[in-house]
Scaffold this motif. Structure first.
Motif, PDB file in Angstrom:
ATOM      1  N   ALA A  55     -33.901  24.592   0.141  1.00 37.68           N
ATOM      2  CA  ALA A  55     -35.035  25.528   0.161  1.00 37.68           C
ATOM      3  C   ALA A  55     -34.866  26.565   1.272  1.00 37.68           C
ATOM      4  N   ALA A  56     -34.408  26.133   2.432  1.00 35.45           N
ATOM      5  CA  ALA A  56     -34.210  27.062   3.548  1.00 35.45           C
ATOM      6  C   ALA A  56     -33.081  28.047   3.246  1.00 35.45           C
ATOM      7  N   ASN A  57     -32.015  27.560   2.621  1.00 36.18           N
ATOM      8  CA  ASN A  57     -30.889  28.434   2.291  1.00 36.18           C
ATOM      9  C   ASN A  57     -31.197  29.367   1.124  1.00 36.18           C
ATOM     10  N   ALA A  58     -32.155  28.989   0.276  1.00 30.90           N
ATOM     11  CA  ALA A  58     -32.509  29.815  -0.871  1.00 30.90           C
ATOM     12  C   ALA A  58     -33.361  31.023  -0.476  1.00 30.90           C
ATOM     13  N   THR A  59     -33.975  30.967   0.696  1.00 34.85           N
ATOM     14  CA  THR A  59     -34.808  32.072   1.154  1.00 34.85           C
ATOM     15  C   THR A  59     -33.921  33.151   1.765  1.00 34.85           C
ATOM     16  N   PRO A  60     -33.941  34.376   1.212  1.00 36.40           N
ATOM     17  CA  PRO A  60     -33.131  35.447   1.806  1.00 36.40           C
ATOM     18  C   PRO A  60     -33.632  35.793   3.215  1.00 36.40           C
ATOM     19  N   ALA A  61     -32.721  35.837   4.166  1.00 35.91           N
ATOM     20  CA  ALA A  61     -33.094  36.096   5.564  1.00 35.91           C
ATOM     21  C   ALA A  61     -33.756  37.454   5.731  1.00 35.91           C
ATOM     22  N   ASP A  62     -33.352  38.438   4.938  1.00 37.99           N
ATOM     23  CA  ASP A  62     -33.931  39.776   5.101  1.00 37.99           C
ATOM     24  C   ASP A  62     -35.371  39.860   4.602  1.00 37.99           C
ATOM     25  N   SER A  63     -35.848  38.835   3.917  1.00 41.21           N
ATOM     26  CA  SER A  63     -37.246  38.825   3.467  1.00 41.21           C
ATOM     27  C   SER A  63     -38.174  38.220   4.521  1.00 41.21           C
ATOM     28  N   LEU A  64     -37.622  37.748   5.626  1.00 46.43           N
ATOM     29  CA  LEU A  64     -38.413  37.091   6.666  1.00 46.43           C
ATOM     30  C   LEU A  64     -38.829  38.069   7.757  1.00 46.43           C
ATOM     31  N   ARG A  65     -39.943  37.780   8.393  1.00 47.78           N
ATOM     32  CA  ARG A  65     -40.437  38.605   9.498  1.00 47.78           C
ATOM     33  C   ARG A  65     -39.453  38.579  10.672  1.00 47.78           C
ATOM     34  N   ASP A  66     -38.922  37.411  10.969  1.00 50.63           N
ATOM     35  CA  ASP A  66     -37.926  37.236  12.034  1.00 50.63           C
ATOM     36  C   ASP A  66     -36.674  36.673  11.356  1.00 50.63           C
ATOM     37  N   PRO A  67     -35.794  37.554  10.847  1.00 49.66           N
ATOM     38  CA  PRO A  67     -34.691  37.106   9.999  1.00 49.66           C
ATOM     39  C   PRO A  67     -33.665  36.230  10.710  1.00 49.66           C
ATOM     40  N   GLN A  68     -33.580  34.987  10.266  1.00 47.89           N
ATOM     41  CA  GLN A  68     -32.565  34.044  10.722  1.00 47.89           C
ATOM     42  C   GLN A  68     -32.258  33.092   9.579  1.00 47.89           C
ATOM     43  N   THR A  69     -30.986  32.753   9.449  1.00 50.93           N
ATOM     44  CA  THR A  69     -30.611  31.762   8.443  1.00 50.93           C
ATOM     45  C   THR A  69     -30.705  30.378   9.069  1.00 50.93           C
ATOM     46  N   LEU A  70     -30.682  29.362   8.227  1.00 45.96           N
ATOM     47  CA  LEU A  70     -30.695  27.987   8.730  1.00 45.96           C
ATOM     48  C   LEU A  70     -29.442  27.725   9.557  1.00 45.96           C
ATOM     49  N   ALA A  71     -28.319  28.281   9.146  1.00 41.07           N
ATOM     50  CA  ALA A  71     -27.066  28.085   9.889  1.00 41.07           C
ATOM     51  C   ALA A  71     -27.153  28.665  11.302  1.00 41.07           C
ATOM     52  N   GLU A  72     -27.912  29.725  11.491  1.00 42.30           N
ATOM     53  CA  GLU A  72     -28.086  30.316  12.820  1.00 42.30           C
ATOM     54  C   GLU A  72     -28.998  29.474  13.708  1.00 42.30           C
ATOM     55  N   ARG A  73     -29.789  28.613  13.098  1.00 46.89           N
ATOM     56  CA  ARG A  73     -30.756  27.805  13.834  1.00 46.89           C
ATOM     57  C   ARG A  73     -30.285  26.369  14.074  1.00 46.89           C
ATOM     58  N   THR A  74     -29.138  25.993  13.499  1.00 41.35           N
ATOM     59  CA  THR A  74     -28.603  24.645  13.665  1.00 41.35           C
ATOM     60  C   THR A  74     -27.170  24.736  14.184  1.00 41.35           C
ATOM     61  N   LYS A  75     -26.610  23.597  14.550  1.00 42.48           N
ATOM     62  CA  LYS A  75     -25.225  23.545  15.037  1.00 42.48           C
ATOM     63  C   LYS A  75     -24.286  23.223  13.877  1.00 42.48           C
ATOM     64  N   GLU A  76     -23.103  23.815  13.931  1.00 49.62           N
ATOM     65  CA  GLU A  76     -22.101  23.573  12.898  1.00 49.62           C
ATOM     66  C   GLU A  76     -21.729  22.082  12.881  1.00 49.62           C
ATOM     67  N   GLY A  77     -21.687  21.534  11.683  1.00 50.26           N
ATOM     68  CA  GLY A  77     -21.414  20.109  11.530  1.00 50.26           C
ATOM     69  C   GLY A  77     -22.667  19.253  11.569  1.00 50.26           C
ATOM     70  N   HIS A  78     -23.769  19.847  11.997  1.00 56.35           N
ATOM     71  CA  HIS A  78     -25.057  19.132  12.080  1.00 56.35           C
ATOM     72  C   HIS A  78     -26.152  20.006  11.478  1.00 56.35           C
ATOM     73  N   GLU A  79     -25.881  20.576  10.314  1.00 51.58           N
ATOM     74  CA  GLU A  79     -26.837  21.491   9.677  1.00 51.58           C
ATOM     75  C   GLU A  79     -28.129  20.800   9.270  1.00 51.58           C
TER      76      GLU A  79
END
Length: 184
Positions: A89-113
């Motif tokens: 669900a988080a990955n399906a939301t386009p980041a550019d549609s958000l008020r504060d655009p961030q992807t889930l990958a930008e908010r988590t650590k690699e290998g621990h998504e």
């Protein structure tokens, strides 16, 4: 008797004056340090503040879909293990549609998504959002809900609705093992 003032070395007066100048400047420098050092050292953090500057959290017992609350710098810290559906669900939301655009990958650590670490403080006025404990209201987007003014966050802690201007803050953290994170 001979006049000793006429036979004295003329450089002796200069040497004495140079010594007095150097001694006076040295004394002023030491005095200046004696005044400045306490002023600077009192601004250093105390031992109790340094002890609270980092926190270790054991995440081994968190099941997918569960979250825990911890304390970091006297503020709530949310640590949530996301389910596959929440990640999708988080990955399906386009980041550019958000008020504060961030992807889930930008908010988590690699290998621990699947592990989301956020501060539990609403970015509007600092209330503590609901949704980290079992049975709490999670808001319209299944993440967190701030009851103070109605901000809704999604499963990745991103602002989706309400007055909050930015996403829930992701503090500096790292995995020091597969089951322990160090925040700060």
């Amino acid at each position: 008797m001979a006049d000793t003032t006429a036979t004295a070395n003329p450089e002796d007066g200069v040497r004495r004056r140079d010594f007095l100048d150097i001694a006076a400047v040295s004394a002023a420098g030491i005095g200046g340090l004696a005044v400045v050092y306490p002023l600077v050292s009192q601004m250093a953090p105390s031992k109790d503040v340094l002890a609270a500057s980092s926190t270790e959290v054991d995440v081994s017992a968190i099941e997918p879909g569960q979250a825990i609350k911890a304390v970091f710098r006297k503020q709530p810290l949310f640590v949530k293990r996301l389910t596959a559906a929440e990640i999708a669900a988080a990955n399906a939301t386009p980041a550019d549609s958000l008020r504060d655009p961030q992807t889930l990958a930008e908010r988590t650590k690699e290998g621990h998504e699947d592990m989301l670490v956020t501060m539990g403080v609403c970015t509007h006025l600092g209330c503590v959002p609901l949704g980290a404990a079992e049975g709490e209201v999670k808001g319209e987007y299944g993440g967190y809900f701030c009851p103070c003014h109605g901000s809704h966050y999604d499963t990745a802690g991103r602002i989706r609705k309400g007055p909050a201007p930015t996403n829930l803050e992701v503090p500096e953290y790292e995995f020091i093992s597969d089951t322990v994170i160090q925040v700060g």
